[in-house]
Design an enzyme around this catalytic site. Sequence first.
Site, PDB file in Angstrom:
ATOM      1  N   GLU A 113       0.845  -1.196   0.000  1.00  0.00           N
ATOM      2  CA  GLU A 113       0.000   0.000   0.000  1.00  0.00           C
ATOM      3  C   GLU A 113       0.876   1.240   0.000  1.00  0.00           C
ATOM      4  O   GLU A 113       2.089   1.155   0.253  1.00  0.00           O
ATOM      5  CB  GLU A 113      -0.942   0.001   1.202  1.00  0.00           C
ATOM      6  CG  GLU A 113      -2.069  -0.995   1.033  1.00  0.00           C
ATOM      7  CD  GLU A 113      -3.174  -0.843   2.059  1.00  0.00           C
ATOM      8  OE1 GLU A 113      -3.085   0.063   2.899  1.00  0.00           O
ATOM      9  OE2 GLU A 113      -4.112  -1.648   2.014  1.00  0.00           O
ATOM     10  N   HIS A 228      -9.226  10.375   2.660  1.00  0.00           N
ATOM     11  CA  HIS A 228      -8.855   9.300   1.733  1.00  0.00           C
ATOM     12  C   HIS A 228      -9.071   9.804   0.315  1.00  0.00           C
ATOM     13  O   HIS A 228     -10.110  10.394   0.015  1.00  0.00           O
ATOM     14  CB  HIS A 228      -9.703   8.052   1.992  1.00  0.00           C
ATOM     15  CG  HIS A 228      -9.098   6.820   1.390  1.00  0.00           C
ATOM     16  ND1 HIS A 228      -9.106   6.590   0.034  1.00  0.00           N
ATOM     17  CD2 HIS A 228      -8.446   5.780   1.941  1.00  0.00           C
ATOM     18  CE1 HIS A 228      -8.484   5.452  -0.211  1.00  0.00           C
ATOM     19  NE2 HIS A 228      -8.076   4.934   0.933  1.00  0.00           N
ATOM     20  N   ARG A 272      -1.084   9.705   1.474  1.00  0.00           N
ATOM     21  CA  ARG A 272      -2.506   9.991   1.260  1.00  0.00           C
ATOM     22  C   ARG A 272      -2.813  11.475   1.121  1.00  0.00           C
ATOM     23  O   ARG A 272      -3.635  11.866   0.295  1.00  0.00           O
ATOM     24  CB  ARG A 272      -3.303   9.470   2.450  1.00  0.00           C
ATOM     25  CG  ARG A 272      -3.642   8.060   2.263  1.00  0.00           C
ATOM     26  CD  ARG A 272      -4.646   7.581   3.231  1.00  0.00           C
ATOM     27  NE  ARG A 272      -4.755   6.158   2.931  1.00  0.00           N
ATOM     28  CZ  ARG A 272      -5.218   5.266   3.761  1.00  0.00           C
ATOM     29  NH1 ARG A 272      -5.648   5.629   4.945  1.00  0.00           N
ATOM     30  NH2 ARG A 272      -5.292   4.013   3.411  1.00  0.00           N
ATOM     31  N   HIS A 332     -11.589  10.424   6.454  1.00  0.00           N
ATOM     32  CA  HIS A 332     -11.351   8.987   6.629  1.00  0.00           C
ATOM     33  C   HIS A 332     -10.839   8.617   8.015  1.00  0.00           C
ATOM     34  O   HIS A 332     -11.355   7.690   8.636  1.00  0.00           O
ATOM     35  CB  HIS A 332     -10.337   8.546   5.571  1.00  0.00           C
ATOM     36  CG  HIS A 332     -10.096   7.074   5.527  1.00  0.00           C
ATOM     37  ND1 HIS A 332     -11.125   6.158   5.403  1.00  0.00           N
ATOM     38  CD2 HIS A 332      -8.938   6.348   5.584  1.00  0.00           C
ATOM     39  CE1 HIS A 332     -10.609   4.936   5.389  1.00  0.00           C
ATOM     40  NE2 HIS A 332      -9.306   5.016   5.506  1.00  0.00           N
ATOM     41  N   ARG A 367      -1.390   9.349   9.011  1.00  0.00           N
ATOM     42  CA  ARG A 367      -1.316   7.913   9.293  1.00  0.00           C
ATOM     43  C   ARG A 367      -0.795   7.137   8.084  1.00  0.00           C
ATOM     44  O   ARG A 367      -1.235   7.370   6.950  1.00  0.00           O
ATOM     45  CB  ARG A 367      -2.721   7.414   9.646  1.00  0.00           C
ATOM     46  CG  ARG A 367      -2.823   5.929   9.841  1.00  0.00           C
ATOM     47  CD  ARG A 367      -4.269   5.543  10.070  1.00  0.00           C
ATOM     48  NE  ARG A 367      -5.044   5.688   8.860  1.00  0.00           N
ATOM     49  CZ  ARG A 367      -5.684   4.676   8.251  1.00  0.00           C
ATOM     50  NH1 ARG A 367      -5.622   3.463   8.747  1.00  0.00           N
ATOM     51  NH2 ARG A 367      -6.379   4.890   7.158  1.00  0.00           N
TER      52      ARG A 367
END
Length: 509
Positions: A113, A228, A272, A332, A367
């Site tokens: 990811e 997100h 992100r 998110h 995060r």
Amino acid sequence: MTRTLVVGTGIAGLITALAHPRPEQVMVLTKAEPAASNTYAAQGGIAAVTEPPAPGDSVAAHVSDTLTAGAGHCDPRAVQALCADGADRIADLIAAGVPFDRTAGGGLSRGLEAAHSVARILHAGGDATGAGIADALLATAARAGIEVRGHTLVTELIADGARVRGVRALTSGGGQVEIEADAVVLATGGAGQLYPFTSNPDVATGDGVALAARAGAALADLEFYQFHPTTLALPGNFLVSEAVRGEGAVLRDAHGVRFMMGVHPDAELAPRDVVARAVADRMRSTGAPVRLDAIALGAARLAERFPSIDAAVRAAGLDWASEPVPITPAAHYWMGGVSTDLAGRTSIPGLYAVGEVARTGVHGANRLASNSLLEGAVFGHRAALATSSDSGAWAPELDLAADQNDPAITASSPAGARPRCTRASMQNLMWDAVGLGRDGDELAGAEQTFAGWADGDQAGSEAGDDLGAHEDANLLLLARLTARAARLRTTSMGAHHRIDHTRVLERTP
Ligand SMILES: Cc1cc2nc3c(=O)[nH]c(=O)nc-3n(C[C@H](O)[C@H](O)[C@H](O)COP(=O)(O)OP(=O)(O)OC[C@H]3O[C@@H](n4cnc5c(N)ncnc54)[C@H](O)[C@@H]3O)c2cc1C
């Protein structure tokens, strides 16, 4: 007597209950059906370095990726604890029956990811990791005889002097109950409902942060809200996991141009906040949605690797194997929350916080994908041991200089008060002023507006047994505190982007 009362049935609350050395002394409350949680909705997976590690992987590499994503704002001790405990907590999840996907050889299957240097994301049911975890943990809790009470909304913390002694709660029948406990563990999850576009389910109204704020607990990092980049641009904002981009899907603007390569060296797999802002900018400049192009993966691979997303996309009438699908950023994950030490202890004796409600310092300003399920497991386990052994002095190591709680704001936003605004008007103002790009004047204006909505004639009236009014009061309190925190941080960092600061930098030779 209930010695440890856990509020919430996501991964953090359930692990706290299951890891407690005396489960018969634990009670778990949750405000809806036990499966209603961010945990259940989680798709991509859980990051951890398990034995044998993937080639090139190590706890040190996971620590390094987490610190980099956190933009220099993580607490390195918390990150080390998160990554070092990972393998043991995955072993616990497997023992609890979580059906992690396996390779043909029987090993754990690992995905890649964004911002992870190595493929280390474990997943279950392809893209149904959260459901796999929640189902297994709920079943294990039932087998262990742990009492889980659904449809019980905690509305207030009961304090005796300086110590938390229990909670007041509303049951779905409208009855009020008081439950005493030696330790109360908030595991109430995030607050995506602060925004009109969110990947979070309806239960994510930030209740735990609001309850702790009213009790006077220290809060930190409220300005860091992660958006997100890829949710379907349709009502419900169904999340299209980063793992889809990890497998090779790309982003194209309205003209079909793959624009992320000009934004960041990692293109679609950049952090992100970078991807989310680039998507929002492109949507603004073209006046049309950005599209996720997953055609190269093919229909069979999409259905096999991402069964839940595939079903949701097709249910929306889109065939993503043959056409790019419209996406939009959405709220998110909240990096901020109730300040805790490495065992979930807050600044108030008897009160613990674990999972998304907590600010442990593991996420910093941004995060790293798939670290939050791990956070719930690691710190839930640590808090369980602490609640069963803590006695006497209460001295968590917290940076109280960073406390963002404000007694003047909490006093004028009492529990259960009916706000003078609709939830939609609060959400829209959050999106416009406290969203992906923030400006000092707009933040100050939003703060004033929120204050006016909280202070009106009706604000003091009791919400009684109206569950939604309790949640609205919590959201409005959090909106004020978040706007204030965002105004006070005048520079950009991670997910907190000050456009006025960027403008100043651009003018500086
Ligand atoms: C669509 C989506 C996809 C995601 N994908 C991933 C992923 O792939 N990997 C990853 O690591 N993270 C992912 N995340 C984030 C992750 O799921 C959450 O951060 C994590 O599950 C939070 O766990 P938690 O136990 O802290 O809270 P939650 O799972 O949200 O549980 C909170 C619980 O508290 C209860 N509750 C709340 N308020 C009250 C109250 N007042 N009284 C009683 N009960 C209350 C709720 O009903 C719920 O049961 C995703 C999130 C979403 C929304």
